[in-house]
Write an enzyme that holds these catalytic residues in place. Structure first.
Site, PDB file in Angstrom:
ATOM      1  N   HIS A 183       0.835  -1.210   0.000  1.00  0.00           N
ATOM      2  CA  HIS A 183       0.000   0.000   0.000  1.00  0.00           C
ATOM      3  C   HIS A 183       0.871   1.262   0.000  1.00  0.00           C
ATOM      4  CE1 HIS A 183      -2.930   2.932   1.789  1.00  0.00           C
ATOM      5  NE2 HIS A 183      -3.676   2.346   0.873  1.00  0.00           N
ATOM      6  N   SER A 194      -9.523 -14.414  -2.640  1.00  0.00           N
ATOM      7  CA  SER A 194      -9.683 -12.962  -2.685  1.00  0.00           C
ATOM      8  C   SER A 194     -11.030 -12.549  -3.243  1.00  0.00           C
ATOM      9  CB  SER A 194      -8.556 -12.373  -3.524  1.00  0.00           C
ATOM     10  OG  SER A 194      -8.738 -10.986  -3.642  1.00  0.00           O
TER      11      SER A 194
HETATM   12  C1  LIG Z   1      -3.166  -3.541   1.512  1.00  0.00           C
HETATM   13  C2  LIG Z   1      -3.692  -2.292   2.124  1.00  0.00           C
HETATM   14  N1  LIG Z   1      -3.052  -1.780   3.179  1.00  0.00           N
HETATM   15  C3  LIG Z   1      -3.471  -0.663   3.773  1.00  0.00           C
HETATM   16  C4  LIG Z   1      -4.585   0.007   3.325  1.00  0.00           C
HETATM   17  C5  LIG Z   1      -5.011   1.268   3.998  1.00  0.00           C
HETATM   18  O1  LIG Z   1      -6.102   1.036   4.778  1.00  0.00           O
HETATM   19  P1  LIG Z   1      -7.012   2.239   5.291  1.00  0.00           P
HETATM   20  O2  LIG Z   1      -7.645   2.824   4.068  1.00  0.00           O
HETATM   21  O3  LIG Z   1      -7.973   1.563   6.212  1.00  0.00           O
HETATM   22  O4  LIG Z   1      -6.127   3.200   5.985  1.00  0.00           O
HETATM   23  C6  LIG Z   1      -5.291  -0.484   2.224  1.00  0.00           C
HETATM   24  C7  LIG Z   1      -6.462   0.219   1.715  1.00  0.00           C
HETATM   25  O5  LIG Z   1      -7.018  -0.068   0.702  1.00  0.00           O
HETATM   26  C8  LIG Z   1      -4.823  -1.668   1.613  1.00  0.00           C
HETATM   27  O6  LIG Z   1      -5.434  -2.183   0.537  1.00  0.00           O
END
Ligand SMILES: Cc1ncc(COP(=O)(O)O)c(C=O)c1O
Length: 377
Positions: free
Chosen positions: A128, A328
């Site tokens: 992310h 998924s």
């Molecule tokens: C793999 C992954 N990590 C972290 C996040 C971030 O999460 P949040 O939007 O709840 O902060 C996302 C959001 O889509 C994600 O897909």
């Protein structure tokens, strides 16, 4: 009567109309919300009355401090539910309700940094975007590992990077990458560490979406505290659903004890990233947990996978490229026109777009999307 009489002030009729329009627009947009992982199917009416209170869970959820309008006891129950779900070691875990998956990831990196100050953080180029940002602002040396074509971390590349750098590694495993829903296999990461004889390491698991999916599926890869991970973050508003974004982070207690500091002002230890913390989101998560329990969540996830399989079949029928990993609910598709991307609020990346099957996405909605896409095929 209070000193300040707020009843003499009000918003204008024009402002009220703007709110009415916004409300109507959200209703409409909610019907075609397919590109982002947020479950819109919930009913928290029993909790509306709590919006009359400024609920602040400031401080450690396991210590009730001076601020008295809080939902700490409910927060502890939610944390316990997730600790069980993720097989956290009894009596030696800790956690709190965050503002979302990102905060949980930043928190994981913070704990990691305090545990291993002279370290390097590794994550894949499919991780992310918030991780890159977090590593930047913590001025963490970082190494971005290439991914395999399916979006999963390339373990040989990771091992090579580990071999080249003697500093202790902090590795973030993504369990459900944002675009492809790919799963970094923590067992393979651990095997690479073992082959390189690395005994000092910290693994943080970013399970934003699939952290609430894999525990309910038979034969799903293990990603939790049964493996030598030190912390795990999951989003609350994604699969569970919450009108306010939120998340849960669970960590091994020893790492949290290292950072805790008693704060006289709040009468509690400072163990969380935020100071003031949302007490309402705790109630949403608690309500969902009590309403559904393990069996309800399992049924919810199975229904999403059923719709995912249905959507894959429908895309195949119109010969439109579409693919989803085994566990998924994210379907990667060939990018359709801008008109369709906008209408169905699809997330895009280069030549691809994705559809995320949340509990509110029905087969009828898939049929309507397929009708739009097939008109362009
Ligand atoms: C793999 C992954 N990590 C972290 C996040 C971030 O999460 P949040 O939007 O709840 O902060 C996302 C959001 O889509 C994600 O897909």
């Amino acid at each position: 009567m209070t000193a300040f009489d707020m009843s003499t002030f009000n918003i204008s009729a024009e402002d009220k109309k703007r709110l009415d329009d916004l409300y109507a627009m959200f209703h409409e947009r909610g019907k075609r919300h397919m590109g982002y992982p947020g479950n819109l199917l919930y009913d928290y009416r029993d909790l509306y009355r709590f919006l009359a209170f400024t609920i602040n869970n400031v401080g450690d959820p396991f210590v009730d401090g001076q601020y008295d309008i809080h939902t700490h006891p409910f927060e502890r129950e939610v944390i316990e539910f997730f600790a069980d779900l993720f097989h956290a070691p009894k009596e030696s875990y800790w956690g709190y309700i965050t503002n979302g998956g990102t905060e949980g990831n930043v928190y994981g990196l913070y704990l990691a940094r305090e545990a291993l100050p002279e370290s390097v953080v590794y994550f894949s180029d499919n991780a992310h975007y918030g991780l890159l940002k977090a590593a930047r602002f913590m001025q963490f040396p970082m190494s971005v590992i290439p991914s395999q074509p399916n979006g999963e971390m390339d373990y040989e590349e990771l091992e090579e990077a580990l071999r080249r750098d003697s500093r202790p590694p902090i590795i973030v495993a993504t369990v459900g990458t944002t675009m492809r829903g790919a799963i970094d296999q923590i067992e393979k990461i651990v095997a690479a560490l073992q082959r390189q004889n690395i005994t000092k390491f910290y693994i943080h698991c970013d399970a934003a979406l699939l952290g609430m999916v894999l525990p309910f599926l038979d034969d799903a890869p293990i990603f939790d505290f049964r493996l030598p991970i030190s912390s795990l973050s999951v989003s609350g508003h994604k699969m569970i659903g919450s009108p306010i974004p939120c998340g849960v982070v669970i960590a091994r207690l020893e790492n949290v004890e290292r950072i805790q500091k008693h704060i006289e002002l709040i009468g509690a230890p400072d163990t969380t990233l935020s100071g003031s913390r949302n007490g309402h989101t705790v109630l949403f998560l608690w309500y969902a947990m009590r309403r559904y329990g393990h069996a309800g969540f399992k049924a919810m996830i199975e229904s999403c996978l059923d719709v995912t399989r249905y959507a894959l079949r429908r895309f195949a029928e119109i010969s439109w490229e579409a693919h989803a990993g085994d566990f998924s609910v994210i379907i990667l598709i060939k990018r359709p026109s801008e008109k369709i991307v906008k209408k169905w609020q699809l997330a895009i990346e280069g030549e691809n777009a994705h559809v995320v099957i949340m509990p509110n996405v029905t087969k009828e909605a898939i049929d309507a999307l397929i009708a739009d896409v097939s008109a362009e095929a």
